[in-house]
Design a protein around this motif. Sequence first.
Motif, short mmCIF file in Angstrom:
data_model
loop_
_atom_site.label_atom_id
_atom_site.label_comp_id
_atom_site.label_asym_id
_atom_site.label_seq_id
_atom_site.Cartn_x
_atom_site.Cartn_y
_atom_site.Cartn_z
N VAL A 264 6.43 -10.87 22.23
CA VAL A 264 7.89 -10.87 22.33
C VAL A 264 8.41 -9.50 21.95
CG1 VAL A 264 10.03 -11.90 21.47
CG2 VAL A 264 8.01 -13.34 21.85
N TYR A 265 9.30 -8.97 22.79
CA TYR A 265 9.86 -7.64 22.55
C TYR A 265 11.01 -7.71 21.55
CZ TYR A 265 12.22 -3.20 23.32
OH TYR A 265 12.82 -1.98 23.15
N ARG A 266 10.87 -6.89 20.46
CA ARG A 266 11.94 -6.82 19.47
C ARG A 266 12.02 -5.41 18.91
NH1 ARG A 266 9.82 -12.02 17.74
NH2 ARG A 266 11.31 -13.68 18.24
N SER A 267 13.16 -4.76 19.12
CA SER A 267 13.49 -3.49 18.48
C SER A 267 12.40 -2.44 18.60
CB SER A 267 13.81 -3.73 17.00
OG SER A 267 14.87 -4.65 16.87
N GLN A 271 5.85 -8.00 19.31
CA GLN A 271 5.13 -8.84 18.36
C GLN A 271 4.09 -9.64 19.14
OE1 GLN A 271 5.38 -9.15 14.85
NE2 GLN A 271 3.47 -10.26 15.29
N ALA A 277 2.47 -6.39 15.22
CA ALA A 277 3.53 -5.80 16.04
C ALA A 277 3.03 -4.45 16.55
CB ALA A 277 4.81 -5.62 15.22
N THR A 287 15.08 -6.81 27.73
CA THR A 287 16.08 -7.34 26.80
C THR A 287 15.40 -7.85 25.53
OG1 THR A 287 15.98 -9.52 27.87
CG2 THR A 287 17.65 -7.98 28.65
N GLU A 288 16.14 -7.78 24.44
CA GLU A 288 15.66 -8.23 23.14
C GLU A 288 15.24 -9.70 23.21
OE1 GLU A 288 15.15 -7.11 18.95
OE2 GLU A 288 15.55 -5.99 20.79
N GLY A 289 14.06 -9.99 22.66
CA GLY A 289 13.56 -11.36 22.62
C GLY A 289 12.82 -11.79 23.87
N SER A 290 12.65 -10.89 24.85
CA SER A 290 11.96 -11.25 26.09
C SER A 290 10.46 -11.40 25.85
CB SER A 290 12.17 -10.17 27.15
OG SER A 290 13.52 -10.05 27.50
#
Length: 374
Positions: A264-267, A271, A277, A287-290
């Motif tokens: 999952v993509y975050r900042s 992860q 990470a 997009t965040e959370g994708s």
Amino acid sequence: MSTTPSALSPTTPDPSATPAVRLDRITKRFGGDNDTAAAVADLSLDIAPGEFYSLLGPSGCGKTTTLRMIGGFADPTSGSILLAGQDVTRLPPNKRNVNTVFQSYALFDHLSVADNVAFGLKRAGVAREEIRRRVGEMLELVQLTTFADRKPRTLSGGQRQRVALARALVNRPAVLLLDEPLAALDLKLRRQMQIELKQIQREVGITFVFVTHDQDEALTMSDRVAVMNAGRVEHCGTPEDVYEHPETKFVASFMGTSNLMTGVYRSGAVQITGGPAIAVGPCPEITEGSEVSISIRPEKIWLSDFEADMPRARGVIKDTVYSGPTTTYLIELAPGVTVAALEQNTARSRNEDRWEGGESVEIAWKPEHCLVLA
């Protein structure tokens, strides 16, 4: 106007010129109805004059079917094929200004090398002196002048491949189609012929369309590579582009070896599912959370001499694979999350410097080398 090979110099493909080959939404279904799975599906591509263009993909992806349609050996179910701007979709092979080199070479064993090369010219009624001159030029080009009177069965595989190439080029086609012509050669000879084939293509200046399932061949010889999967092109670009910046997960996995992980993509990081990470390069389209996949090549992972600002992770060596110039380490970052890291065995390397199974190691990478695939 045709030009003899001796008068040609290396060329650079001109993408602004009328395409040597244009495929406009071609589809091929062997069953003939819309319910039949398409071997080639709605495929469009342009190949520039003088370009070495490779169709690359696994067995059954549609690359050979595409080549056969360009050559006129198979008709598309729909769509059109243009050669130098002329629609040749329904023309037979002998009416198209193309020639084909097959994997089997298809040489005549009862004829000499020179007569094999001259075969097409004789059938076309070319004058005897012109045949002699053009055959001599071609044998010189492929470095077989002293073999002119030999029979093909007395030649090596690489020499027979050169005869087949000379026979195809002597007619001066606008486009040369090559259907895995190096597949029957051993590894060392195949690598040698890759370099020689590219040199010949540059010298004669003819458009080559090359079919292969071998990624090294495509990377070594091509101006551009079209990576095919399930009848479609997933990515078309320069060898460096498709290797360093694959557009899809399939291309990343097919073009050489890649560490593919999901998460999952975050900042600015991904992860990894069940793992650490992983810091990645800029990807504003994500997009965040994708949920995403990431790809990083084994040679882009560092095991020593880290730069100070490089992100890092710890793992355990699970296995090592020694391959002469390189050693590949399989490193478990977490249960079920294993990456491969490749290191060169340089003149300064020693056996005792290599890591062994069970050792704890730290890996590092540059975020821009870690590609995010939506």
